[in-house]
Enzyme design. Structure first.
Site, mmCIF file in Angstrom:
data_model
loop_
_atom_site.group_PDB
_atom_site.id
_atom_site.type_symbol
_atom_site.label_atom_id
_atom_site.label_comp_id
_atom_site.label_asym_id
_atom_site.label_seq_id
_atom_site.Cartn_x
_atom_site.Cartn_y
_atom_site.Cartn_z
ATOM 1 N N SER A 177 -17.127 8.744 1.056
ATOM 2 C CA SER A 177 -16.051 9.604 1.534
ATOM 3 C C SER A 177 -16.518 10.671 2.519
ATOM 4 O O SER A 177 -17.590 11.265 2.379
ATOM 5 C CB SER A 177 -15.388 10.304 0.349
ATOM 6 O OG SER A 177 -14.491 11.298 0.798
ATOM 7 N N ARG A 212 -8.539 8.979 14.367
ATOM 8 C CA ARG A 212 -7.818 9.568 13.238
ATOM 9 C C ARG A 212 -8.682 10.604 12.546
ATOM 10 O O ARG A 212 -9.846 10.353 12.245
ATOM 11 C CB ARG A 212 -7.410 8.490 12.234
ATOM 12 C CG ARG A 212 -6.722 9.075 10.992
ATOM 13 C CD ARG A 212 -6.261 7.992 10.047
ATOM 14 N NE ARG A 212 -7.332 7.250 9.420
ATOM 15 C CZ ARG A 212 -8.047 7.674 8.377
ATOM 16 N NH1 ARG A 212 -7.842 8.876 7.880
ATOM 17 N NH2 ARG A 212 -8.982 6.906 7.848
ATOM 18 N N GLY A 237 0.842 -1.189 0.000
ATOM 19 C CA GLY A 237 0.000 0.000 0.000
ATOM 20 C C GLY A 237 0.875 1.236 0.000
ATOM 21 O O GLY A 237 2.065 1.179 -0.339
ATOM 22 N N LEU A 247 -3.554 8.606 4.490
ATOM 23 C CA LEU A 247 -2.687 8.669 3.318
ATOM 24 C C LEU A 247 -1.447 9.494 3.634
ATOM 25 O O LEU A 247 -0.334 9.173 3.189
ATOM 26 C CB LEU A 247 -3.438 9.274 2.132
ATOM 27 C CG LEU A 247 -4.773 8.609 1.763
ATOM 28 C CD1 LEU A 247 -5.336 9.215 0.482
ATOM 29 C CD2 LEU A 247 -4.613 7.106 1.604
ATOM 30 N N GLY A 249 3.975 0.751 2.308
ATOM 31 C CA GLY A 249 4.887 -0.280 1.839
ATOM 32 C C GLY A 249 5.506 0.036 0.494
ATOM 33 O O GLY A 249 6.719 -0.133 0.294
ATOM 34 N N HIS A 303 -16.421 4.881 10.989
ATOM 35 C CA HIS A 303 -16.590 5.978 10.033
ATOM 36 C C HIS A 303 -18.074 6.322 9.909
ATOM 37 O O HIS A 303 -18.905 5.446 9.735
ATOM 38 C CB HIS A 303 -16.033 5.558 8.666
ATOM 39 C CG HIS A 303 -15.774 6.695 7.741
ATOM 40 N ND1 HIS A 303 -16.786 7.475 7.239
ATOM 41 C CD2 HIS A 303 -14.620 7.195 7.225
ATOM 42 C CE1 HIS A 303 -16.279 8.406 6.452
ATOM 43 N NE2 HIS A 303 -14.955 8.258 6.425
ATOM 44 N N ARG A 321 -14.751 12.122 13.194
ATOM 45 C CA ARG A 321 -15.506 10.917 12.855
ATOM 46 C C ARG A 321 -16.137 10.247 14.076
ATOM 47 O O ARG A 321 -17.265 9.763 14.010
ATOM 48 C CB ARG A 321 -14.587 9.930 12.130
ATOM 49 C CG ARG A 321 -14.196 10.417 10.757
ATOM 50 C CD ARG A 321 -13.170 9.523 10.097
ATOM 51 N NE ARG A 321 -12.887 9.990 8.743
ATOM 52 C CZ ARG A 321 -12.029 9.413 7.925
ATOM 53 N NH1 ARG A 321 -11.344 8.356 8.320
ATOM 54 N NH2 ARG A 321 -11.836 9.900 6.714
#
Length: 646
Positions: free
Chosen positions: A285, A443, A43, A449, A46, A267, A338
């Site tokens: 999203s 988070r 990902g 990302l 990695g 979420h 969230r």
């Protein structure tokens, strides 16, 4: 007892990373070609780590269980990536990104790591633009930004609703370049089965070729775990069905501590569960909360009529709509973090105001945005997300509000790492969602990302080099040692058991039962009685699993049921650890909501005096209670206070 050393550099917060880089030991280029590094996972964390280390001249061995690195789950991220560039001139800064992240995580993350993340965030955008990532741009050509939950600035860079896909393509291109140069050897369709330690250091892995079933030994001077999170412990989550905890869990059972396993993010904007036939959930999203308004009917009879199909959202007049996030949190409105948004949706639905047949859905309405900006502007920003929703829900979100409900999404907990991203096993590093380090108890959106690419492109190249500088005289690690032989034997015995056990129940039977136990007892809300019952139920489920599991097929070939068996075995053990952690933490913070510890308004109530620490759990053996270690969190730059988004 394992001692915890965070290895944070001395000095002022703003100078720590600069000082670290200046003092770090280096490996000269002629020595790098003699050093091997294994990276598990392709990902964003990695792929960027493998590409960066390959570019530096190390010999990298990259592993993924997918048929291509491009199918890593980072591809599913939608809304954007944060960076403190202040392009919108609305008051953003490195410090504000740092502060928002600490606050969003409910003051349960490490200051030094979070500041470093904020500091390198701007470099990430420059790197990705140079790779050709097609970020959205304003009319004048500048990169566009939008807001995400928990902040009052616009710092999120995005590529429509497919930001993760575009960023992963960029990282994949960088990785592919190194593969073609020969500095990275790619092992697709390989699953890591165990860590191999030699003289106390991580020196390789045992992997299974998922096509042939062959068990392979791979050695290295250091190992990086970048295999994502463990959300699929709940069975239903927004994670890809193949996402699993095995690499992280084998690290834990090899001596790496596991940090904050109870911190799981629910979420708030996902497509609701429709029935027992589902194997995963779909994320909508968080970027939709920029322009969409969340509401439920004020009258229970209206909610019931909508659920029964007798009315639609369009039949509810404006004065009878409860925009509950705007009502409860006027300063942030629909852009609260969230965990706050998820609990608020659950509270409204539990009170009888849900708008679906199951009673578990609220509206996400774009009618005001369409009136204000026009359908074309909304389509340009969110079109692919609207299309995805319509294909799944069979309703046009331009005409009717979306129905959404919270679902398991991201795990803030993970393998414990120090400032170097090194675990308590020397030579074993963890990056991205696989580690616990940056997000505390919750988070903020668009920060996953950011962390993955920060770890891979800008942190690990320094910290791994610093570690490997002492290893330049170490020759190639042999795979013929007793340690490799022992690890391979254990892996084969476990696989033999799965194939030869003559039980009656499928892997999914146990996975679904586990998910139900964890969701109901260690999900959006937890309490002492439920957690104690959950520990008991998971122990019983584990016993039943090892007695009555049936895995069809053969070991020496493609066998997805065999793959799932190993993963679910690890999920069962991890689920138990999550409940231990949630039971021990007698406070509410972020995604960990203990019903016994809440304010009169129903908000999370922390206990800073007793719980301002990272819970780091040590594996003590089969059927033994894990041991808790504590890394005290010190806040020298931010004042500890109860979060308020009102």
């Amino acid at each position: 007892m394992t001692k915890l050393f965070d290895n944070i550099p001395e000095g002022p917060l703003v100078d720590k990373w600069t000082k670290y880089k200046a003092d770090a030991k280096l490996v000269n280029p002629s020595n790098r070609r003699n050093i091997d590094v294994i990276v598990v996972g392709t990902g964003l964390a990695g792929a960027s780590a493998a590409a960066s280390l390959g570019e530096m001249g190390f010999n990298v061995k990259s592993f993924c269980f997918q048929d291509s690195p491009r199918r890593a789950h980072s591809i599913a991220a939608q809304g954007g990536i944060n960076a403190a560039k202040n392009y919108q001139n609305d008051g953003d800064s490195t410090y504000r990104l740092f502060y928002d992240t600490i606050k969003g995580g409910d003051y349960r993350s490490r200051e030094a790591n979070v500041y470093r993340l904020a500091e390198v965030s701007t470099n990430i955008i420059d790197q990705c633009v140079a790779q050709g990532v097609p970020f959205a741009r304003e009319y004048g050509g500048l990169l566009d930004n939008r807001s995400f939950g928990g902040v009052q600035v616009q710092r999120t860079f995005y590529a429509k609703g497919q930001t993760g896909q575009q960023l992963l393509i960029g990282a994949y291109q960088a990785l592919s370049r190194q593969i073609s140069k020969g500095s990275v050897t790619m092992h697709n369709r390989h699953e890591m089965m165990d860590i191999v330690k030699v003289d106390g250091k991580a020196r390789g892995i045992i992997a299974r070729n998922l096509i042939t079933g062959e068990i392979e030994r791979h050695s290295a001077h250091a190992v990086v775990i970048a295999s994502g999170g463990y959300g699929n412990v709940f069975f239903l989550s927004t994670n890809a069905m193949g996402s699993n905890c095995t690499a992280s869990w084998k690290s834990y059972k090899s001596g790496a501590l596991f940090g904050n396993p109870c911190y799981v993010q629910i979420h708030p904007t996902c497509i609701p569960v429709s029935g027992d036939h589902q194997s995963k959930l779909t994320l909508m999203s968080e970027s939709l909360r920029n322009d969409g308004r969340i509401w439920v009917p004020k009258k229970k009879e209206d909610a019931q009529a909508i659920a029964n199909g007798e009315k639609t959202a369009l039949d509810i007049p404006e004065e009878d709509r409860d925009y509950y996030l705007e009502r409860k949190y006027p300063a942030f409105g629909n852009l609260v973090p969230r965990d706050v948004a998820s609990r608020a949706a659950k509270e409204r639905c539990d009170a009888g105001f849900g708008v679906s047949k199951t009673g578990q859905a609220v509206f996400l309405d774009f009618s005001d945005a369409i009136k204000r900006m026009g359908k074309d502007v909304v389509a340009a920003r969110y079109g692919n997300l609207f299309q995805m929703y319509e294909k799944i829900a069979a309703e046009n979100p331009y005409e009717l509000p979306m129905k959404i409900y919270p679902a398991v999404h991201y795990t803030m907990g993970g393998v414990w790492v120090d400032y170097n991203l090194q675990t308590t096993v020397p030579g074993l590093f963890a990056a991205g969602e696989a580690n616990f380090s940056d997000h505390g108890a919750n988070r903020l959106g668009a920060s996953a990302l950011m962390q993955g690419l920060a770890d891979g492109y800008f942190v690990l190249p320094y910290t791994i080099s610093n570690y490997l500088a002492d290893d330049i005289r170490t020759e190639k690690i042999s795979t013929e040692s007793a340690e490799f032989e022992k690890a391979e034997k254990a892996v084969k015995e476990r696989l033999d058991f799965f194939i030869n056990n003559k039980g009656t129940k499928s892997v999914d039977y146990f996975h679904k039962k586990l998910g139900k136990i964890i969701w109901e007892n260690c999900g959006m809300a937890r309490n002492k009685e439920d957690l104690e019952n959950a520990i008991k139920e998971v122990k019983e489920l584990r016993e039943e699993f090892w007695k009555d599991l049936r895995v069809p097929g053969v070991q020496n070939g493609l066998n997805q049921e065999l793959e799932k068996a190993g993963r679910v075995a690890d999920f069962i053990e991890l689920g138990e650890l999550m409940c231990y952690d949630a039971l021990d933490r007698q406070e509410s913070c972020g995604g960990h909501f203990r019903e016994e510890y809440q304010t009169p308004e129903g908000e999370a109530m922390r206990n800073d005096e007793d719980y301002t620490y990272v819970a780091a759990w040590e594996y003590k053996g089969e059927n033994e209670t894990p041991e808790l270690h504590k890394e005290d969190l010190t806040y020298e730059n931010i004042e500890l206070k109860q979060r308020s988004y009102k």
